[in-house]
Design a protein around this motif. Structure first.
Motif, PDB file in Angstrom:
ATOM      1  N   THR A  78      18.104 -18.140  14.714  1.00  0.00           N
ATOM      2  CA  THR A  78      18.353 -17.747  16.094  1.00  0.00           C
ATOM      3  C   THR A  78      18.845 -16.305  16.129  1.00  0.00           C
ATOM      4  OG1 THR A  78      18.882 -20.021  16.698  1.00  0.00           O
ATOM      5  CG2 THR A  78      19.680 -18.289  18.174  1.00  0.00           C
ATOM      6  N   CYS A  79      18.121 -15.471  16.881  1.00  0.00           N
ATOM      7  CA  CYS A  79      18.491 -14.057  16.990  1.00  0.00           C
ATOM      8  C   CYS A  79      19.861 -13.946  17.653  1.00  0.00           C
ATOM      9  CB  CYS A  79      17.438 -13.303  17.795  1.00  0.00           C
ATOM     10  SG  CYS A  79      17.906 -11.598  18.168  1.00  0.00           S
ATOM     11  N   GLN A  80      20.768 -13.195  17.035  1.00  0.00           N
ATOM     12  CA  GLN A  80      22.130 -13.075  17.555  1.00  0.00           C
ATOM     13  C   GLN A  80      22.219 -12.110  18.730  1.00  0.00           C
ATOM     14  OE1 GLN A  80      24.725 -15.172  16.258  1.00  0.00           O
ATOM     15  NE2 GLN A  80      22.719 -15.989  15.759  1.00  0.00           N
ATOM     16  N   ARG A  81      21.104 -11.444  19.052  1.00  0.00           N
ATOM     17  CA  ARG A  81      21.116 -10.527  20.177  1.00  0.00           C
ATOM     18  C   ARG A  81      20.531 -11.174  21.423  1.00  0.00           C
ATOM     19  NH1 ARG A  81      19.756  -5.112  17.800  1.00  0.00           N
ATOM     20  NH2 ARG A  81      17.813  -6.183  17.396  1.00  0.00           N
ATOM     21  N   CYS A  82      19.327 -11.813  21.256  1.00  0.00           N
ATOM     22  CA  CYS A  82      18.665 -12.364  22.446  1.00  0.00           C
ATOM     23  C   CYS A  82      18.639 -13.894  22.446  1.00  0.00           C
ATOM     24  CB  CYS A  82      17.256 -11.805  22.571  1.00  0.00           C
ATOM     25  SG  CYS A  82      16.106 -12.461  21.349  1.00  0.00           S
ATOM     26  N   LEU A  83      19.127 -14.503  21.370  1.00  0.00           N
ATOM     27  CA  LEU A  83      19.219 -15.954  21.237  1.00  0.00           C
ATOM     28  C   LEU A  83      17.870 -16.673  21.193  1.00  0.00           C
ATOM     29  CD1 LEU A  83      22.341 -16.710  23.490  1.00  0.00           C
ATOM     30  CD2 LEU A  83      22.231 -16.233  21.036  1.00  0.00           C
ATOM     31  N   ARG A 142      18.549 -11.030  13.375  1.00  0.00           N
ATOM     32  CA  ARG A 142      18.159 -10.347  14.613  1.00  0.00           C
ATOM     33  C   ARG A 142      16.702  -9.944  14.543  1.00  0.00           C
ATOM     34  NH1 ARG A 142      23.183  -6.499  14.740  1.00  0.00           N
ATOM     35  NH2 ARG A 142      24.625  -7.861  15.804  1.00  0.00           N
ATOM     36  N   HIS A 143      16.042  -9.893  15.701  1.00  0.00           N
ATOM     37  CA  HIS A 143      14.727  -9.269  15.779  1.00  0.00           C
ATOM     38  C   HIS A 143      14.907  -7.775  15.522  1.00  0.00           C
ATOM     39  CE1 HIS A 143      13.950 -12.716  18.620  1.00  0.00           C
ATOM     40  NE2 HIS A 143      12.876 -12.781  17.867  1.00  0.00           N
ATOM     41  N   GLU A 144      13.929  -7.156  14.911  1.00  0.00           N
ATOM     42  CA  GLU A 144      13.992  -5.696  14.829  1.00  0.00           C
ATOM     43  C   GLU A 144      13.939  -5.123  16.242  1.00  0.00           C
ATOM     44  OE1 GLU A 144      11.490  -3.477  12.142  1.00  0.00           O
ATOM     45  OE2 GLU A 144      11.988  -4.929  10.578  1.00  0.00           O
ATOM     46  N   VAL A 145      12.987  -5.655  17.000  1.00  0.00           N
ATOM     47  CA  VAL A 145      12.922  -5.337  18.420  1.00  0.00           C
ATOM     48  C   VAL A 145      12.820  -6.669  19.155  1.00  0.00           C
ATOM     49  CG1 VAL A 145      11.625  -4.206  20.241  1.00  0.00           C
ATOM     50  CG2 VAL A 145      11.702  -3.193  17.955  1.00  0.00           C
ATOM     51  N   CYS A 146      13.801  -6.984  19.944  1.00  0.00           N
ATOM     52  CA  CYS A 146      13.792  -8.268  20.631  1.00  0.00           C
ATOM     53  C   CYS A 146      12.640  -8.302  21.644  1.00  0.00           C
ATOM     54  CB  CYS A 146      15.111  -8.505  21.350  1.00  0.00           C
ATOM     55  SG  CYS A 146      16.472  -8.838  20.216  1.00  0.00           S
ATOM     56  N   PRO A 147      11.948  -9.474  21.721  1.00  0.00           N
ATOM     57  CA  PRO A 147      10.912  -9.590  22.747  1.00  0.00           C
ATOM     58  C   PRO A 147      11.574  -9.523  24.121  1.00  0.00           C
ATOM     59  CG  PRO A 147      11.371 -11.715  21.717  1.00  0.00           C
ATOM     60  CD  PRO A 147      12.163 -10.686  20.957  1.00  0.00           C
TER      61      PRO A 147
HETATM   62 ZN   LIG Z   1      16.164 -11.002  19.511  1.00  0.00          ZN
END
Ligand SMILES: [Zn+2]
Length: 182
Positions: A78-83, A142-147
């Motif tokens: 789970t991405c910690q920025r955008c979940l 984290r995604h490198e670039v969150c969608p």
């Molecule tokens: Zn993300």
């Protein structure tokens, strides 16, 4: 004569003496501790591993027993920025030296830079694979670039497609009045 080795019950010393090689792949779903990290996602993802045994200094009274392990898979964390879910490749490549027992491993561990494990005639290699992959997980995936967040995108479209401004209610009222008077 070639011996069959079972990765779930590996005789480590014999494996090293034979310079054994094993490799395999399995479903992520067979590893409950890894599945706990993905929240149940990716049960059919492939987890590949390989191991070779090595006896160093075989003529010595205490030859060194080594296993060289590699393993890799992809975990949906789970991405910690955008979940949202983010696929994270995890891979380990590590040698282990086997010593006589747990006590010896503990005693030597502080002074040794090597990864030490206790020798066993029935070693669960796949358990070690799972341990090592768990240790390789990023603390904050984290995604490198969150969608772009999906909900926001939908709201934006709705905004652009907003219909023409509604008719001024006073103008409407005026027209009704006019009609009544007719
Ligand atoms: Zn993300």
């Amino acid at each position: 004569m070639k011996k069959d080795f079972d990765p779930r019950r590996l005789d480590v010393k014999s494996f090293a003496e034979a310079a054994g090689e094993l490799e395999g792949h399995e479903r992520l779903g067979d590893h409950p501790r890894l599945m706990a990290e993905t929240g149940g996602r990716g049960a059919d993802t492939r987890l590949a591993w390989s191991v070779t045994g090595e006896m160093r200094n075989p003529g010595h009274v205490h030859p060194e027993i080594w296993l060289h392990l590699t393993a890799d898979t992809v975990l949906s964390l789970t991405c910690q920025r955008c979940l949202a879910p983010v696929d994270v490749a995890v891979a380990v490549e590590r040698p282990f030296r086997f010593v006589q027992d747990e006590a010896a491993a503990m005693a030597e561990d502080d002074s040794s830079e090597e990864d030490l494990l206790a020798l066993s005639r029935s070693f669960d290699l796949l358990e070690l694979v799972e341990d090592e992959l768990l240790m390789d997980l990023p603390v904050a995936p984290r995604h490198e670039v969150c969608p772009a967040p999906v909900k926001l995108a939908v709201a934006d479209e709705g905004f652009e497609a907003e219909p023409e401004p509604r008719e001024n209610p006073f103008a409407l009222l005026q027209r009704l009045k006019t009609r009544k008077a007719e």
